[in-house]
Scaffold this motif. Structure first.
Motif, PDB file in Angstrom:
ATOM      1  N   GLY A   1      -4.823   9.514  -4.136  1.00  0.00           N
ATOM      2  CA  GLY A   1      -4.978   8.209  -4.779  1.00  0.00           C
ATOM      3  C   GLY A   1      -4.629   7.071  -3.846  1.00  0.00           C
ATOM      4  O   GLY A   1      -4.009   6.093  -4.235  1.00  0.00           O
ATOM      5  N   ILE A   2      -5.029   7.230  -2.582  1.00  0.00           N
ATOM      6  CA  ILE A   2      -4.827   6.201  -1.547  1.00  0.00           C
ATOM      7  C   ILE A   2      -6.207   5.838  -1.026  1.00  0.00           C
ATOM      8  O   ILE A   2      -6.983   6.725  -0.657  1.00  0.00           O
TER       9      ILE A   2
ATOM     10  N   LEU B   1      -6.643  13.003  -9.316  1.00  0.00           N
ATOM     11  CA  LEU B   1      -5.445  13.638  -8.757  1.00  0.00           C
ATOM     12  C   LEU B   1      -4.569  14.239  -9.851  1.00  0.00           C
ATOM     13  O   LEU B   1      -3.821  15.185  -9.611  1.00  0.00           O
TER      14      LEU B   1
ATOM     15  N   GLY C   1       5.079   0.319   8.172  1.00  0.00           N
ATOM     16  CA  GLY C   1       6.038   1.281   7.658  1.00  0.00           C
ATOM     17  C   GLY C   1       6.255   2.342   8.709  1.00  0.00           C
ATOM     18  O   GLY C   1       6.397   2.038   9.888  1.00  0.00           O
TER      19      GLY C   1
ATOM     20  N   PHE D   1       3.096 -11.821   7.295  1.00  0.00           N
ATOM     21  CA  PHE D   1       4.562 -11.829   7.239  1.00  0.00           C
ATOM     22  C   PHE D   1       5.118 -13.253   7.325  1.00  0.00           C
ATOM     23  O   PHE D   1       6.166 -13.564   6.755  1.00  0.00           O
TER      24      PHE D   1
ATOM     25  N   GLN E   1       0.984   0.573   9.113  1.00  0.00           N
ATOM     26  CA  GLN E   1       1.151  -0.376  10.217  1.00  0.00           C
ATOM     27  C   GLN E   1       2.563  -0.934  10.250  1.00  0.00           C
ATOM     28  O   GLN E   1       3.138  -1.136  11.310  1.00  0.00           O
TER      29      GLN E   1
ATOM     30  N   THR F   1     -10.782   9.671  -6.677  1.00  0.00           N
ATOM     31  CA  THR F   1     -11.891   9.674  -7.646  1.00  0.00           C
ATOM     32  C   THR F   1     -13.121   8.954  -7.109  1.00  0.00           C
ATOM     33  O   THR F   1     -14.231   9.173  -7.592  1.00  0.00           O
TER      34      THR F   1
ATOM     35  N   LEU G   1       7.777  -7.058   4.033  1.00  0.00           N
ATOM     36  CA  LEU G   1       6.756  -7.233   2.993  1.00  0.00           C
ATOM     37  C   LEU G   1       7.330  -7.538   1.623  1.00  0.00           C
ATOM     38  O   LEU G   1       6.739  -8.278   0.844  1.00  0.00           O
TER      39      LEU G   1
ATOM     40  N   GLN H   1      -4.402  -0.723   7.238  1.00  0.00           N
ATOM     41  CA  GLN H   1      -2.951  -0.763   7.447  1.00  0.00           C
ATOM     42  C   GLN H   1      -2.313   0.585   7.104  1.00  0.00           C
ATOM     43  O   GLN H   1      -1.287   0.940   7.663  1.00  0.00           O
TER      44      GLN H   1
ATOM     45  N   ALA I   1     -14.394   5.886  -1.125  1.00  0.00           N
ATOM     46  CA  ALA I   1     -13.120   5.378  -0.596  1.00  0.00           C
ATOM     47  C   ALA I   1     -13.058   5.607   0.925  1.00  0.00           C
ATOM     48  O   ALA I   1     -13.408   6.691   1.403  1.00  0.00           O
TER      49      ALA I   1
ATOM     50  N   ALA J   1      -6.870   1.873   3.367  1.00  0.00           N
ATOM     51  CA  ALA J   1      -6.887   0.561   4.032  1.00  0.00           C
ATOM     52  C   ALA J   1      -6.465   0.733   5.495  1.00  0.00           C
ATOM     53  O   ALA J   1      -5.683   1.635   5.809  1.00  0.00           O
TER      54      ALA J   1
HETATM   55  C1  LIG Z   1       0.520  -7.394   6.537  1.00  0.00           C
HETATM   56  C2  LIG Z   1       0.148  -6.170   5.771  1.00  0.00           C
HETATM   57  C3  LIG Z   1       0.800  -4.992   6.051  1.00  0.00           C
HETATM   58  C4  LIG Z   1       0.493  -3.838   5.350  1.00  0.00           C
HETATM   59  N1  LIG Z   1       1.152  -2.696   5.672  1.00  0.00           N
HETATM   60  C5  LIG Z   1       0.836  -1.568   4.997  1.00  0.00           C
HETATM   61  C6  LIG Z   1       1.462  -0.317   5.321  1.00  0.00           C
HETATM   62  O1  LIG Z   1       2.323  -0.227   6.207  1.00  0.00           O
HETATM   63  N2  LIG Z   1       1.104   0.780   4.601  1.00  0.00           N
HETATM   64  C7  LIG Z   1       0.166   0.745   3.593  1.00  0.00           C
HETATM   65  O2  LIG Z   1      -0.103   1.786   2.973  1.00  0.00           O
HETATM   66  N3  LIG Z   1      -0.432  -0.413   3.294  1.00  0.00           N
HETATM   67  C8  LIG Z   1      -0.122  -1.560   3.947  1.00  0.00           C
HETATM   68  N4  LIG Z   1      -0.731  -2.724   3.582  1.00  0.00           N
HETATM   69  C9  LIG Z   1      -1.540  -2.759   2.337  1.00  0.00           C
HETATM   70  C10 LIG Z   1      -2.955  -2.224   2.481  1.00  0.00           C
HETATM   71  O3  LIG Z   1      -3.794  -3.274   2.916  1.00  0.00           O
HETATM   72  C11 LIG Z   1      -3.458  -1.726   1.113  1.00  0.00           C
HETATM   73  O4  LIG Z   1      -3.393  -2.763   0.173  1.00  0.00           O
HETATM   74  C12 LIG Z   1      -2.684  -0.524   0.568  1.00  0.00           C
HETATM   75  O5  LIG Z   1      -2.577   0.477   1.558  1.00  0.00           O
HETATM   76  C13 LIG Z   1      -3.380   0.019  -0.657  1.00  0.00           C
HETATM   77  O6  LIG Z   1      -2.628   1.052  -1.229  1.00  0.00           O
HETATM   78  P1  LIG Z   1      -3.359   2.161  -2.099  1.00  0.00           P
HETATM   79  O7  LIG Z   1      -4.376   2.853  -1.269  1.00  0.00           O
HETATM   80  O8  LIG Z   1      -2.290   2.982  -2.728  1.00  0.00           O
HETATM   81  O9  LIG Z   1      -4.011   1.316  -3.288  1.00  0.00           O
HETATM   82  P2  LIG Z   1      -5.523   0.982  -3.582  1.00  0.00           P
HETATM   83  O10 LIG Z   1      -6.196   0.390  -2.420  1.00  0.00           O
HETATM   84  O11 LIG Z   1      -5.531   0.256  -4.853  1.00  0.00           O
HETATM   85  O12 LIG Z   1      -6.186   2.403  -3.795  1.00  0.00           O
HETATM   86  C14 LIG Z   1      -5.964   3.223  -4.865  1.00  0.00           C
HETATM   87  C15 LIG Z   1      -6.950   4.380  -4.739  1.00  0.00           C
HETATM   88  O13 LIG Z   1      -6.686   5.322  -5.761  1.00  0.00           O
HETATM   89  C16 LIG Z   1      -7.925   5.848  -6.226  1.00  0.00           C
HETATM   90  N5  LIG Z   1      -7.668   6.368  -7.558  1.00  0.00           N
HETATM   91  C17 LIG Z   1      -7.468   5.685  -8.715  1.00  0.00           C
HETATM   92  N6  LIG Z   1      -7.219   6.530  -9.725  1.00  0.00           N
HETATM   93  C18 LIG Z   1      -7.263   7.785  -9.213  1.00  0.00           C
HETATM   94  C19 LIG Z   1      -7.089   9.076  -9.755  1.00  0.00           C
HETATM   95  N7  LIG Z   1      -6.779   9.253 -11.032  1.00  0.00           N
HETATM   96  N8  LIG Z   1      -7.203  10.141  -8.941  1.00  0.00           N
HETATM   97  C20 LIG Z   1      -7.499   9.971  -7.627  1.00  0.00           C
HETATM   98  N9  LIG Z   1      -7.679   8.759  -7.055  1.00  0.00           N
HETATM   99  C21 LIG Z   1      -7.564   7.682  -7.844  1.00  0.00           C
HETATM  100  C22 LIG Z   1      -8.858   4.690  -6.161  1.00  0.00           C
HETATM  101  O14 LIG Z   1     -10.199   5.135  -6.083  1.00  0.00           O
HETATM  102  C23 LIG Z   1      -8.401   3.978  -4.881  1.00  0.00           C
HETATM  103  O15 LIG Z   1      -9.130   4.443  -3.763  1.00  0.00           O
HETATM  104  C24 LIG Z   1      -0.461  -3.874   4.311  1.00  0.00           C
HETATM  105  C25 LIG Z   1      -1.134  -5.057   4.036  1.00  0.00           C
HETATM  106  C26 LIG Z   1      -0.844  -6.196   4.753  1.00  0.00           C
HETATM  107  C27 LIG Z   1      -1.569  -7.457   4.438  1.00  0.00           C
END
Ligand SMILES: Cc1cc2nc3c(=O)[nH]c(=O)nc-3n(C[C@H](O)[C@H](O)[C@H](O)COP(=O)(O)OP(=O)(O)OC[C@H]3O[C@@H](n4cnc5c(N)ncnc54)[C@H](O)[C@@H]3O)c2cc1C
Lengths: 310, 249
Positions: free
Chosen positions: A259-260, A299, A247, B38, A245, A281, B178, A265, A285, A263
């Motif tokens: 490993g995303i 991963l 980026g 923000f 959102q 994993t 951010l 956003q 998710a 969310a």
């Molecule tokens: C105002 C605002 C703006 C934002 N803008 C952005 C944006 O532009 N882009 C963005 O990405 N986010 C944005 N976010 C953040 C967003 O809400 C999430 O917090 C973020 O995307 C989470 O990143 P993630 O999926 O890497 O981490 P997490 O949500 O922690 O997910 C990690 C994932 O990895 C998995 N995992 C763990 N270990 C392993 C493994 N060994 N192998 C495979 N899978 C594994 C888990 O099951 C989990 O699903 C924003 C948030 C706010 C409040």
């Protein structure tokens, strides 16, 4: 009807975002001029002149314009504005910085991140991180738009080159100065242009593992590397890799989310990809709800295996 | 130096919104509302400037309905000194917000205005730049770092290719990205204290600004939805599907 398109470039190379915004401009309809604001920017201007559907290329060169600082660039556009009823730019960091300043100086309400041209005065744009689409009409004398380039194909090459002419910079006071660029160095394709993106999240654990695990797969696929906000916040990847959102918004043929969690956003930045693959994993998710193909798995096992088999 | 921080009341970032069936907008009835994330970062930065001695006073301002008091109280609990609510019951476009804020700036004479780079409801990313334009001030947008100097500030900006550092004359507008900071949680005692901090209520007319809309929203639509696909058992199967079914590698 005439349209002024503020080009995205680095003085030597015109980014393909300009050609994509040009497609949106052509859909609006009218004579299109491309504005190159820069310094020693004749290369970028020559590339703009070769794009299809361009009436002319306008070049303004000055020290203050070398990095397209907001104040002088906006002043330049306002000085040229009289001849145009639509002023637009790709929604790049430059476009997003400069165009709202132009809009306010012209007393116009800007329409940001246009994803579809419905009519010359009516546009679609995502709101609420892409969870709703607003259809919005402007009846003002001028329209100021930024274009979400992931939604438009790049314009092609012209049969004949458009004429290039120079204009003077416009005075804007010495309000700001460029100090330095700290740009990420990479031989990979640019996120906004890549056909394949391999993206990593919080699960990657460190900047070292982020590179060690994602790069071999990206190399084999000729892919760009992306990241979630969590990965960027944690310092695993530089800010310019963030997809979402707030980026970059991307729409490659193939997006591999590793490993995303998915969310909203993050989805806002990649859910228009043609094919989405999720590797996670956690079978629950949310990323799996938008993925065409999913692997429930670690991963750190799946990606090295992928690199081997590719 | 006084720092002004405009904050917007928006839908909480964890809420999944619903488009109204009649296409007239997004259903906001009974959903959790919060300070725009923000803007929370902007408040944090201003409060840190005060704590470091660089700022003398932090004033939070919001344009919105009466309930926007809540987000102003959040800002006060984080450390803002006082707040101004400019009441408007309908959604106000960024250009009109910028015009109201221009009036606030002229009345308050801050040396720095820090805003969030975008609101997560309309995703416009305009207000800060527009305010800078209307005031004829410099702008440092998408900031991940601010270093105040003598009559100027160095702002590190998140740009498409990485980072860009610029120097801007003060007074100036900065918009927060951010990674500018990680906002604090307000402590319970500070939340209690915030209730007693001054909160003034004004109207757009007090600043000679009109909130009449310029753009017409014809309708609000559901985005195209994706269907969940299939889970595959192993890498060989995945690569086979990507090659032979999807044709993308
Ligand atoms: C105002 C605002 C703006 C934002 N803008 C952005 C944006 O532009 N882009 C963005 O990405 N986010 C944005 N976010 C953040 C967003 O809400 C999430 O917090 C973020 O995307 C989470 O990143 P993630 O999926 O890497 O981490 P997490 O949500 O922690 O997910 C990690 C994932 O990895 C998995 N995992 C763990 N270990 C392993 C493994 N060994 N192998 C495979 N899978 C594994 C888990 O099951 C989990 O699903 C924003 C948030 C706010 C409040």
């Amino acid at each position: 009807m005439a349209i002024l398109l503020l080009a995205d470039h680095d003085n030597t190379t015109l980014s393909d975002q300009t050609a994509k915004a040009l497609t949106a401009a052509a859909q609006i309809g009218g004579e299109i001029d491309i504005l190159i604001a820069g310094k020693n920017a004749s290369d970028a201007a020559a590339q703009a002149a070769k794009l299809a559907g361009v009436r002319s290329v306008i070049v303004a060169e000055a020290d203050a314009l070398e990095h397209r600082l907001a104040e002088p660039t906006a002043a330049l556009i306002v000085a040229l504005a009289e001849g145009y009823d639509t002023i637009l730019s790709p929604a790049t960091s430059t476009g997003k910085n400069v165009l709202p300043r132009v809009a306010a100086l012209l007393d116009v309400m800007q329409i940001s991140e246009v994803t579809e041209v419905v009519a010359a005065d009516t546009f679609k744009r995502p709101i609420y991180a892409g969870n709703a689409i607003e259809v919005v009409q402007s009846t003002e004398a001028k329209r100021v738009l930024t274009i979400r380039t992931a939604s438009f194909a790049a314009a092609g090459a012209a049969a004949a080159e458009a004429p290039v002419r120079s204009v003077e910079e416009a005075a804007s006071g010495d309000l700001s100065r460029f100090v330095e660029n700290i740009l990420s160095q990479s031989d990979r394709p640019d996120l906004s242009a890549a056909k394949i993106i391999v993206s990593g999240g919080r699960a990657l654990g460190s900047d070292q593992t982020f590179r060690d695990v994602l790069n071999p797969v990206a190399d084999k696929l000729g892919a760009a590397v992306g990241a979630s906000r969590a990965a960027v916040d944690a310092g695993y990847a530089p800010n310019d890799l963030q997809v979402g959102q707030t980026g970059k918004v991307v729409a490659p043929d193939l997006y591999i989310a590793c490993g995303i969690s998915g969310a909203i956003q993050h989805l806002a930045g990649m859910k228009d990809s043609k094919i989405i693959v999720a590797i996670n994993t956690d079978a629950e998710a949310p990323i799996f709800q938008v993925a065409d193909y999913g692997i429930v798995g670690d991963l750190f096992e799946v990606l090295p295996e992928m690199a081997r088999q590719l | 130096m006084k720092v002004l921080v405009p904050v917007k009341r928006v839908i909480d970032h964890n809420v999944k919104i619903r488009v109204k069936a009649d296409g007239s907008g997004v259903d906001l009835a009974n959903v959790k509302m919060s300070i725009n994330p923000f803007d929370e970062i902007a408040v944090e930065e201003a409060v840190r400037l005060k704590e470091s001695g660089a700022a003398s006073e932090v004033v939070a301002v919001s344009v919105g309905p009466a309930q926007a008091q809540d987000v102003l109280r959040t800002a006060l609990a984080m450390g803002a000194d006082r707040a101004i609510l400019i009441t408007a019951e309908t959604a106000v476009e960024p250009l009109a917000v910028a015009k109201i804020l221009k009036g606030v700036v002229e009345a308050e004479e801050p040396g720095l205005v820090i805003l969030g780079k975008q609101a997560i409801d309309d995703d416009c990313n305009q207000t800060g730049q527009m305010l800078a334009a209307l005031l004829g001030w410099s702008q440092g947008t998408f900031a991940s770092g601010i270093a105040l100097g003598d009559g100027n500030a160095k702002v590190t900006r998140e740009v498409d290719g990485g980072l860009q550092v610029i120097e801007i004359n003060l007074p100036a507008i900065v918009t927060a990205d951010l990674r500018l900071n990680e906002p604090r949680y307000a402590s319970l005692p500070n939340i209690m204290k915030a209730k007693k901090k001054p909160l003034e209520t004004k109207s757009p007319e007090d600043f000679g600004a009109s909130i009449a809309r310029r753009l017409t929203v014809l309708r609000v639509e559901e985005p195209a939805t994706r269907q969940a696909g299939v889970k595959v058992g192993n890498v060989a199967e995945l690569l086979d599907k990507l090659k032979n079914e999807a044709g993308v590698i």
